[in-house]
Write an enzyme that holds these catalytic residues in place. Sequence first.
Site, mmCIF file in Angstrom:
data_model
loop_
_atom_site.group_PDB
_atom_site.id
_atom_site.type_symbol
_atom_site.label_atom_id
_atom_site.label_comp_id
_atom_site.label_asym_id
_atom_site.label_seq_id
_atom_site.Cartn_x
_atom_site.Cartn_y
_atom_site.Cartn_z
ATOM 1 N N HIS A 1 43.485 5.417 -15.176
ATOM 2 C CA HIS A 1 42.217 4.681 -15.110
ATOM 3 C C HIS A 1 42.131 3.905 -16.422
ATOM 4 C CE1 HIS A 1 39.891 7.532 -12.151
ATOM 5 N NE2 HIS A 1 40.980 7.035 -11.629
ATOM 6 N N ASP B 1 39.068 1.338 -12.827
ATOM 7 C CA ASP B 1 38.002 2.354 -12.874
ATOM 8 C C ASP B 1 36.644 1.675 -12.650
ATOM 9 O OD1 ASP B 1 37.491 5.295 -15.002
ATOM 10 O OD2 ASP B 1 37.076 4.888 -12.898
ATOM 11 N N HIS B 2 35.781 1.618 -13.701
ATOM 12 C CA HIS B 2 34.446 1.035 -13.468
ATOM 13 C C HIS B 2 34.393 -0.419 -13.932
ATOM 14 C CE1 HIS B 2 32.846 5.346 -14.394
ATOM 15 N NE2 HIS B 2 33.571 5.292 -13.311
ATOM 16 N N TYR C 1 30.882 0.276 -9.507
ATOM 17 C CA TYR C 1 31.907 -0.003 -8.477
ATOM 18 C C TYR C 1 31.671 -1.312 -7.720
ATOM 19 C CZ TYR C 1 34.415 4.192 -9.452
ATOM 20 O OH TYR C 1 35.190 5.122 -10.084
ATOM 21 N N HIS D 1 41.499 14.648 -13.535
ATOM 22 C CA HIS D 1 40.767 13.597 -14.264
ATOM 23 C C HIS D 1 40.065 14.232 -15.461
ATOM 24 C CE1 HIS D 1 37.586 10.661 -15.140
ATOM 25 N NE2 HIS D 1 38.337 9.786 -14.520
ATOM 26 N N CYS E 1 42.292 8.779 -18.022
ATOM 27 C CA CYS E 1 41.159 7.837 -17.938
ATOM 28 C C CYS E 1 40.735 7.417 -19.338
ATOM 29 C CB CYS E 1 39.991 8.499 -17.203
ATOM 30 S SG CYS E 1 38.564 7.413 -17.044
HETATM 31 C C1 CS2 Z 1 35.740 8.439 -11.584
HETATM 32 C C2 CS2 Z 1 35.378 9.907 -11.602
HETATM 33 O O1 CS2 Z 1 33.976 7.105 -11.088
HETATM 34 C C3 CS2 Z 1 34.634 7.629 -11.955
HETATM 35 O O2 CS2 Z 1 34.502 7.549 -13.172
HETATM 36 O O3 CS2 Z 1 36.758 8.212 -12.533
HETATM 37 O O4 CS2 Z 1 34.196 10.163 -10.882
HETATM 38 C C4 CS2 Z 1 36.515 10.569 -10.916
HETATM 39 O O5 CS2 Z 1 36.616 9.963 -9.625
HETATM 40 C C5 CS2 Z 1 36.361 12.030 -10.718
HETATM 41 O O6 CS2 Z 1 35.900 12.624 -11.872
HETATM 42 C C6 CS2 Z 1 37.733 12.545 -10.342
HETATM 43 O O7 CS2 Z 1 37.627 13.679 -9.561
HETATM 44 MN MN MN Z 2 37.945 7.582 -14.558
#
Ligand code: CS2
Ligand code: MN
Length: 365
Positions: free
Chosen positions: A271, A316-317, A330, A206, A244
């Site tokens: 992502h 993702d978020h 989340y 990531h 991402c």
């Molecule tokens: C995830 C990162 O919540 C997030 O943004 O994309 O925390 C991701 O899970 C980690 O960096 C991957 O190891």
């Molecule tokens: Mn991400």
Amino acid sequence: MRMVFRWFGKGNDSVSLQHIKQIPGVEGLVWALHDIPAGEVWPLDRILEVKQQANKYGFQIDVVESVNIHDDIKLGLPSRDQYIENYKKTIQNLSKVGVKVICYNFMPVFDWVRTDLFKPLEDGSTALFYEKAKVVGMDPFELVENNAYNPEFTMPGWEPERLKSLKELFVAYSNVSTESLWDNLQYFLEKIIPVAEMCDVKMAIHPDDPPWEIFGLPRLITSQDNIRRFLKLVDNPYNGVTLCSGSLGANSANDIPAMIREFADRIPFAHIRNVKRFANGDFIETSHRTKDGSVDIYEIVKAYHDCGFTGYARPDHGRHIWDEECRPGYGLYDRALGIMYLWGIWDSLESIYKEKIDIVHSKTR
Ligand code: CS2
Ligand code: MN
């Protein structure tokens, strides 16, 4: 594109599997054993428990996010070899239940960094916010103690044990240059990728979030050039990237569609989320809709579609909307809205593509 949804596990997530099941087109869960400290082997019986829970709702568990990397591996200490052996065993155990992708990151100490987890947006929702001046002027230990790290919400990747030894970690990393972090990453990959290939599990690093140095700590996966360098460290299809768009999109120099087109066959996991960038280097997360942020989500989905992307994708978020009580970024509601936006673009491209094929066929009859 195979849509998946991150779930932090029974008793550890405000979102239920019943509710995830009702989001159109979600076929799997992105999961992890968050209580197992980085460096330890994930036991098969614990993995099977998750499989059983997921399968009860018809979900696959193909994607793990994350099997985190112990800092001794990132630091290049002699003790890394034992942790690498443990990592291999975890890959082997995960492959036994059909896992296909393991997401991880190589960021020293912190995972994603934000200065405010509940920054109000104009529409009355709140989102994750990064205030550059605050971080530049901040003692990193404040970040852990005050508003950006709320002990009630373990931010993904912020394993408590990393934060307990924050001062020691900063001292240890003061001896790690950017180049030696690259060397340590290559050492890890050269040991791990052959095992991942044997187990048919794609490793997918990531990007760094945000994609620049934080508190003087080196960060590597930040740009198209660095991703190209990363992929060459071990030039093998099992050495891939979790691309991402939100993390990389915080830097306006990053052309995400161009990265997708260049690295398409090395992106097992996507992502897809939006961020709004400000001229002073701040950014805030927004809805997935292109016009709400600075990242062109339409062009990103189109790049994946043009490349015939068959990998996994998640929204993702999301923002905090409708007063949902949830882990920062989340919640259920805005990630579900995001998924429907992504499907809307993808399905439209599919029907345009099909129409074109039908026209070609009708002309050749
Ligand atoms: C995830 C990162 O919540 C997030 O943004 O994309 O925390 C991701 O899970 C980690 O960096 C991957 O190891
Ligand atoms: Mn991400």
